[in-house]
Design a protein around this motif. Structure first.
Motif, PDB file in Angstrom:
ATOM      1  N   GLN A  30     -10.643 -64.321  14.969  1.00 19.05           N
ATOM      2  CA  GLN A  30      -9.729 -63.536  15.811  1.00 19.05           C
ATOM      3  C   GLN A  30      -9.055 -62.424  15.016  1.00 19.05           C
ATOM      4  OE1 GLN A  30      -7.439 -66.853  17.340  1.00 19.05           O
ATOM      5  NE2 GLN A  30      -8.659 -66.931  19.221  1.00 19.05           N
ATOM      6  N   ALA A  33     -11.587 -59.622  14.568  1.00 24.37           N
ATOM      7  CA  ALA A  33     -11.786 -58.897  15.828  1.00 24.37           C
ATOM      8  C   ALA A  33     -10.595 -57.991  16.146  1.00 24.37           C
ATOM      9  CB  ALA A  33     -12.031 -59.886  16.968  1.00 24.37           C
ATOM     10  N   GLU A  34      -9.398 -58.387  15.755  1.00 24.17           N
ATOM     11  CA  GLU A  34      -8.223 -57.529  15.970  1.00 24.17           C
ATOM     12  C   GLU A  34      -8.293 -56.274  15.112  1.00 24.17           C
ATOM     13  OE1 GLU A  34      -4.603 -59.761  15.397  1.00 24.17           O
ATOM     14  OE2 GLU A  34      -5.185 -61.226  16.930  1.00 24.17           O
ATOM     15  N   GLN A  35      -8.823 -56.386  13.912  1.00 26.71           N
ATOM     16  CA  GLN A  35      -8.917 -55.230  13.008  1.00 26.71           C
ATOM     17  C   GLN A  35     -10.154 -54.380  13.272  1.00 26.71           C
ATOM     18  OE1 GLN A  35      -6.613 -54.157  10.705  1.00 26.71           O
ATOM     19  NE2 GLN A  35      -5.382 -55.717  11.704  1.00 26.71           N
ATOM     20  N   TYR A  36     -11.204 -55.007  13.741  1.00 24.96           N
ATOM     21  CA  TYR A  36     -12.481 -54.324  14.006  1.00 24.96           C
ATOM     22  C   TYR A  36     -12.857 -54.574  15.458  1.00 24.96           C
ATOM     23  CZ  TYR A  36     -12.891 -54.010   8.924  1.00 24.96           C
ATOM     24  OH  TYR A  36     -12.665 -53.735   7.589  1.00 24.96           O
ATOM     25  N   SER A  37     -12.381 -53.712  16.339  1.00 20.53           N
ATOM     26  CA  SER A  37     -12.519 -53.944  17.777  1.00 20.53           C
ATOM     27  C   SER A  37     -13.978 -53.951  18.254  1.00 20.53           C
ATOM     28  CB  SER A  37     -11.719 -52.901  18.557  1.00 20.53           C
ATOM     29  OG  SER A  37     -12.172 -51.599  18.238  1.00 20.53           O
ATOM     30  N   GLN A  38     -14.896 -53.422  17.439  1.00 27.63           N
ATOM     31  CA  GLN A  38     -16.305 -53.454  17.836  1.00 27.63           C
ATOM     32  C   GLN A  38     -16.913 -54.851  17.707  1.00 27.63           C
ATOM     33  OE1 GLN A  38     -15.064 -52.118  15.041  1.00 27.63           O
ATOM     34  NE2 GLN A  38     -16.587 -51.926  13.407  1.00 27.63           N
ATOM     35  N   HIS A  39     -16.197 -55.753  17.065  1.00 28.03           N
ATOM     36  CA  HIS A  39     -16.689 -57.120  16.889  1.00 28.03           C
ATOM     37  C   HIS A  39     -15.927 -58.083  17.793  1.00 28.03           C
ATOM     38  CE1 HIS A  39     -19.188 -55.855  13.641  1.00 28.03           C
ATOM     39  NE2 HIS A  39     -18.168 -55.435  12.935  1.00 28.03           N
ATOM     40  N   ASP A  40     -16.645 -59.029  18.331  1.00 27.24           N
ATOM     41  CA  ASP A  40     -16.103 -60.018  19.244  1.00 27.24           C
ATOM     42  C   ASP A  40     -15.770 -61.299  18.476  1.00 27.24           C
ATOM     43  OD1 ASP A  40     -15.814 -61.240  21.995  1.00 27.24           O
ATOM     44  OD2 ASP A  40     -17.432 -62.474  21.165  1.00 27.24           O
ATOM     45  N   ALA A  41     -14.576 -61.832  18.683  1.00 29.46           N
ATOM     46  CA  ALA A  41     -14.133 -63.029  17.962  1.00 29.46           C
ATOM     47  C   ALA A  41     -15.074 -64.207  18.188  1.00 29.46           C
ATOM     48  CB  ALA A  41     -12.712 -63.395  18.367  1.00 29.46           C
ATOM     49  N   CYS A  73     -22.649 -55.329  12.530  1.00 26.05           N
ATOM     50  CA  CYS A  73     -21.723 -55.065  11.421  1.00 26.05           C
ATOM     51  C   CYS A  73     -22.317 -53.965  10.542  1.00 26.05           C
ATOM     52  CB  CYS A  73     -21.532 -56.358  10.621  1.00 26.05           C
ATOM     53  SG  CYS A  73     -20.344 -56.249   9.284  1.00 26.05           S
TER      54      CYS A  73
END
Length: 153
Positions: A30, A33-41, A73
């Motif tokens: 999580q 995902a908060e720092q890299y919005s292109q990735h889903d937690a 990534c």
């Protein structure tokens, strides 16, 4: 790759809570995902858990280095945390983990993945560095100690 290129102050956590290995990995997913919005937690979490199923990434001495290759990534991502209370990570020496470095790398970066893992493992094999990191009182202090220790190593 330098630790400074992998790690950011935003992904350095002093006394991260997690009552189990799964909960800890979910908290890390999580945060990424908060720092890299292109990735889903959920994707990050599932990749980390899939890797753990192959064998624990608890390397002993209270240290774990969970890692995985992540679809979509474009650059390696690191997360450093001290954990309070320590969590059972099925480590080789059966000691609970209180120091963790998570590593996510691009899906096709096999050689870089292995080299970076080796660098991190070498850094955490030094008991003086482990002790310094465990003494950190804040996340900013943890980040600074890690970067300074890696530069001096």
């Amino acid at each position: 790759m330098t630790l400074e290129a992998l790690l950011s102050p935003q992904l350095s956590f002093c006394h991260l809570a997690g009552s189990s290995k799964k909960k800890l990995l979910l908290n890390i997913a999580q945060a990424i995902a908060e720092q890299y919005s292109q990735h889903d937690a959920d994707t990050i979490f599932n990749q980390l858990i899939a890797r753990e199923r192959l064998g624990s990434t608890g390397i002993g001495e209270g240290v774990a280095i969970p890692h995985c290759r992540l679809p979509g990534c474009s650059q390696p991502i690191g997360v450093l945390c001290t954990i309070k209370p320590a969590v059972d990570f099925d480590a080789t020496d059966r000691q609970p983990v209180d120091l963790l470095f998570a590593l996510l790398v691009p899906e096709d970066a096999e050689q870089q993945h292995l080299e970076t893992l080796a660098q991190i493992a070498a850094l955490f094999s030094d008991n003086r560095i482990r002790d310094k990191l465990r003494q950190a009182k804040t996340s900013d202090e943890l980040y600074a100690l890690a970067i300074d220790s890696a530069a001096a190593a």
